[in-house]
Design a protein around this motif. Structure first.
Motif: not given
Length: 104
Positions: A1-26
Motif C-alpha cells: 500500500m502506497t502512502t504519502g505523495p505517491n498515493r495522492i498522485l496515483d489517485e489524481f492519475a486515476k481521476l484524470m483517466t476516468d475524466a478522460a474516458g468520461a469526456a470521450q463518452g460525452v
C-alpha cells in the motif's frame, strides 16, 4: 500500500483517466446527437441525395444528346422533303403551261 505523495498522485492519475474516458463518452454522445439533428434538418429541407442527383444528371445528358440527334435528323428530312417538293413543282410547272386551255 502506497502512502504519502505517491498515493495522492496515483489517485489524481486515476481521476484524470476516468475524466478522460468520461469526456470521450460525452464527445461520442454529442457527435451522435449532432448527426441526428443534422439528418432531421436535411430531411426537412428535402435535399436530394447525391446518387439521385447524378442519376438524373446522366439522364438529362443522354436526353440532350438524343434531342440533338433527332433535331439533325428532322432537319435533314425537312431539307429532303423541300427538295422533293421543289422538283415536283418544277416538273408540274412546264407541263401545266404547255397545255392549251379549252375555251368554254
Amino acid at each position: 500500500m502506497t502512502t504519502g505523495p505517491n498515493r495522492i498522485l496515483d489517485e489524481f492519475a486515476k481521476l484524470m483517466t476516468d475524466a478522460a474516458g468520461a469526456a470521450q463518452g460525452v464527445k461520442r454522445e454529442v457527435e451522435t446527437a449532432f448527426r441526428s439533428q443534422a439528418e432531421k434538418v436535411i430531411n426537412s429541407l428535402e435535399v436530394v441525395q447525391r446518387e439521385e442527383f447524378e442519376a438524373v444528371r446522366d439522364m438529362a445528358i443522354k436526353a440532350r444528346a438524343e434531342n440533338k440527334a433527332l433535331t439533325a435528323r428532322i432537319e435533314a428530312l425537312e431539307a429532303k422533303l423541300a427538295s422533293l417538293a421543289g422538283e415536283a413543282a418544277d416538273e408540274a410547272s412546264p407541263a401545266a403551261s404547255a397545255k392549251p386551255r379549252a375555251k368554254k
